[in-house]
Design a protein around this motif. Structure first.
Motif, mmCIF file in Angstrom:
data_model
loop_
_atom_site.group_PDB
_atom_site.id
_atom_site.type_symbol
_atom_site.label_atom_id
_atom_site.label_comp_id
_atom_site.label_asym_id
_atom_site.label_seq_id
_atom_site.Cartn_x
_atom_site.Cartn_y
_atom_site.Cartn_z
ATOM 1 N N VAL A 152 0.844 -1.198 0.000
ATOM 2 C CA VAL A 152 0.000 0.000 0.000
ATOM 3 C C VAL A 152 0.878 1.247 0.000
ATOM 4 C CG1 VAL A 152 -1.802 1.279 1.221
ATOM 5 C CG2 VAL A 152 -1.818 -1.234 1.236
ATOM 6 N N ILE A 153 0.709 2.092 -1.020
ATOM 7 C CA ILE A 153 1.567 3.269 -1.210
ATOM 8 C C ILE A 153 0.715 4.522 -1.355
ATOM 9 C CG2 ILE A 153 3.278 4.334 -2.745
ATOM 10 C CD1 ILE A 153 4.213 1.494 -3.455
ATOM 11 N N ASN A 154 1.139 5.593 -0.662
ATOM 12 C CA ASN A 154 0.400 6.855 -0.653
ATOM 13 C C ASN A 154 1.396 8.012 -0.781
ATOM 14 O OD1 ASN A 154 -1.905 8.540 -0.301
ATOM 15 N ND2 ASN A 154 -1.441 8.762 1.869
ATOM 16 N N PRO A 155 1.823 8.351 -1.992
ATOM 17 C CA PRO A 155 2.842 9.385 -2.187
ATOM 18 C C PRO A 155 2.319 10.789 -1.889
ATOM 19 C CG PRO A 155 2.041 8.610 -4.293
ATOM 20 C CD PRO A 155 1.400 7.741 -3.263
ATOM 21 N N ALA A 169 10.944 4.632 4.474
ATOM 22 C CA ALA A 169 10.517 5.985 4.846
ATOM 23 C C ALA A 169 11.606 6.998 4.519
ATOM 24 C CB ALA A 169 10.187 6.025 6.337
ATOM 25 N N LEU A 170 11.188 8.247 4.336
ATOM 26 C CA LEU A 170 12.135 9.303 3.986
ATOM 27 C C LEU A 170 12.206 10.352 5.093
ATOM 28 C CD1 LEU A 170 11.198 9.846 0.239
ATOM 29 C CD2 LEU A 170 13.264 8.754 1.122
ATOM 30 N N MET A 171 13.391 10.543 5.625
ATOM 31 C CA MET A 171 13.620 11.589 6.618
ATOM 32 C C MET A 171 13.655 12.938 5.903
ATOM 33 S SD MET A 171 14.385 12.359 9.840
ATOM 34 C CE MET A 171 15.045 10.852 10.568
ATOM 35 N N LEU A 172 12.717 13.812 6.239
ATOM 36 C CA LEU A 172 12.666 15.128 5.605
ATOM 37 C C LEU A 172 13.317 16.204 6.451
ATOM 38 C CD1 LEU A 172 9.057 15.157 4.094
ATOM 39 C CD2 LEU A 172 11.192 14.389 3.048
ATOM 40 N N SER A 173 13.215 16.059 7.765
ATOM 41 C CA SER A 173 13.782 17.062 8.665
ATOM 42 C C SER A 173 14.111 16.405 9.997
ATOM 43 C CB SER A 173 12.786 18.205 8.876
ATOM 44 O OG SER A 173 13.321 19.178 9.737
ATOM 45 N N LYS A 174 15.335 16.529 10.448
ATOM 46 C CA LYS A 174 15.732 15.927 11.715
ATOM 47 C C LYS A 174 15.338 16.817 12.888
ATOM 48 C CE LYS A 174 19.503 13.072 9.995
ATOM 49 N NZ LYS A 174 20.930 12.668 10.161
ATOM 50 N N GLY A 175 14.949 16.183 13.983
ATOM 51 C CA GLY A 175 14.555 16.917 15.183
ATOM 52 C C GLY A 175 14.731 16.069 16.418
ATOM 53 N N ILE A 193 8.993 12.774 9.015
ATOM 54 C CA ILE A 193 9.297 11.607 8.186
ATOM 55 C C ILE A 193 8.130 11.351 7.234
ATOM 56 C CG2 ILE A 193 9.828 9.143 8.185
ATOM 57 C CD1 ILE A 193 11.034 9.472 10.950
ATOM 58 N N ASN A 194 8.456 11.170 5.977
ATOM 59 C CA ASN A 194 7.463 10.879 4.937
ATOM 60 C C ASN A 194 7.258 9.371 4.858
ATOM 61 O OD1 ASN A 194 5.989 10.489 2.601
ATOM 62 N ND2 ASN A 194 7.433 11.538 1.252
ATOM 63 N N ILE A 207 2.617 2.638 3.343
ATOM 64 C CA ILE A 207 1.908 2.247 4.557
ATOM 65 C C ILE A 207 2.175 0.782 4.877
ATOM 66 C CG2 ILE A 207 -0.340 2.226 5.698
ATOM 67 C CD1 ILE A 207 0.437 5.008 4.745
ATOM 68 N N LYS A 208 2.285 -0.020 3.839
ATOM 69 C CA LYS A 208 2.577 -1.446 4.003
ATOM 70 C C LYS A 208 3.449 -1.904 2.843
ATOM 71 C CE LYS A 208 0.343 -5.980 4.234
ATOM 72 N NZ LYS A 208 -0.909 -6.715 3.960
ATOM 73 N N PRO A 209 4.616 -2.459 3.065
ATOM 74 C CA PRO A 209 5.218 -2.728 4.377
ATOM 75 C C PRO A 209 5.686 -1.439 5.065
ATOM 76 C CG PRO A 209 6.773 -3.265 2.637
ATOM 77 C CD PRO A 209 5.482 -2.931 1.959
ATOM 78 N N LEU A 210 5.415 -1.347 6.347
ATOM 79 C CA LEU A 210 5.765 -0.160 7.128
ATOM 80 C C LEU A 210 7.234 -0.204 7.518
ATOM 81 C CD1 LEU A 210 4.353 2.332 8.481
ATOM 82 C CD2 LEU A 210 4.162 0.920 10.542
ATOM 83 N N ASP A 211 7.907 0.928 7.414
ATOM 84 C CA ASP A 211 9.321 1.008 7.785
ATOM 85 C C ASP A 211 9.441 1.153 9.306
ATOM 86 O OD1 ASP A 211 12.026 1.402 8.034
ATOM 87 O OD2 ASP A 211 12.171 2.901 6.444
#
Length: 317
Positions: free
Chosen positions: A141-144, A188-194, A226-227, A231-235
């Motif tokens: 399952v993908i939701n861009p 998953a894609l890290m967009l901004s670290k915090g 994180i983007n 959704i599945k497979p979940l990171d």
């Protein structure tokens, strides 16, 4: 935090259309089926360039799924396209039996998902589709989040063996991810670290989360955004690594809070790292008619809602 720039608003369904155009030119096994919604799915160019690889099934979605399953037997890679409501809810039995149970290499590609479909109202909006699809064994399952990522995802799923549900939308939204991005299913894609809170967002809520994080930074709150495009497979590895650092999490999605990304994250945390969590999602209701912005505001699906959820969850740490 990392700053992102809107390269110009575009609808994610057009990203799907651009991806299909490229696949039409590069992968001869890709075929497309549509349930009388060619213009809405933006597949005109694919059809014009590959008329022999397109099947117009009319308003017969169940038949479309059955045909798609059959085409895989001959080595084709069928992309079955319709509105999300009709591509999932209307034909769930056919998807379950002919695609998921049988493990067929069918790509179910659904536009007009969520409340941002707008004025067409609750009968055409669907807020349950991610839940329906993620519960099927073997279904990816993908939701861009934007045009560029939807195009990349469309191309990527053609190379993936197995059933896929690809979800995208109608409205023009910020297009901020790289044009030449590499799309990795399940990463998953890290967009901004915090350091203070983890925001796990998907689809249209990714850009809204970045806006919220920028405002929160001005208040001295460091957000890790994180983007979660898959959704599945979940990171789970990326999620747990972030939450161990921040100690609290907000999930943000244009979907019912029952059955969506938030519940998948909650299950992961309950089993491995119990953590305070807040949900930005529709609270178990149907949608209604209105402009996309009006509906996102009413149902609490915008940057303001993400900001409020962050302030609330931090108090629970």
């Amino acid at each position: 935090m990392t700053k992102y720039t809107d390269q110009g608003k575009q609808d994610t369904r057009s990203g799907f259309g651009a991806g299909m155009t490229e696949l039409g030119r590069t992968n001869p096994n890709v075929v497309t089926l549509c349930a009388d919604l060619i213009g809405s799915l933006k597949i005109d160019t694919f059809i014009k360039e590959n008329p022999e690889r397109f099947f117009q099934v009319g308003i017969a979605e169940a038949n479309m799924i059955g045909m798609s399953a059959g085409l895989t037997i001959g080595g084709k890679i069928p992309f079955a396209t319709s509105f999300a409501n009709f591509a999932t809810g209307r034909v769930y039995d056919q998807i379950r039996q002919s695609v998921a149970y049988s493990g067929k290499n069918v790509k179910i590609c659904a536009s007009h998902a969520g409340v941002t479909l707008g004025e067409d109202g609750a009968t055409h909006q669907i807020l349950e589709d991610i839940g329906l699809m993620k519960m099927l064994p073997g279904m990816t399952v993908i939701n861009p989040c934007d045009f560029n990522q939807t195009k990349a995802a469309t191309i990527a799923i053609a190379a993936h063996e197995g059933p896929v549900y690809l979800r995208f939308g109608r409205p023009k939204v910020a297009n901020f991810t790289p044009v030449d991005q590499k799309f990795e299913i399940g990463k998953a894609l890290m967009l901004s670290k915090g350091t203070d809170v983890t925001i796990l967002a998907t689809g249209h809520l990714v850009w809204e989360s970045l806006i919220a994080a920028e405002r929160l930074e001005a208040q001295g709150i460091s957000c890790e955004v994180i983007n979660i495009h898959t959704i599945k497979p979940l990171d789970e590895e990326a999620i747990l690594k972030s939450v161990k650092k921040t100690g609290c999490v907000v999930t943000a999605e244009e979907h019912n809070y029952l059955g969506g990304l938030g519940e998948s994250v909650a299950r992961t945390l309950a089993m491995q790292l119990p953590t305070p969590q807040e949900f930005v999602a529709v609270k178990d209701s149907f949608g209604e008619s209105g402009t996309p912005d009006q509906l996102m505001e009413k149902y609490g699906l915008n940057n303001k809602a993400v900001e409020e959820a962050v302030l609330k969850v931090i108090k629970r740490k």
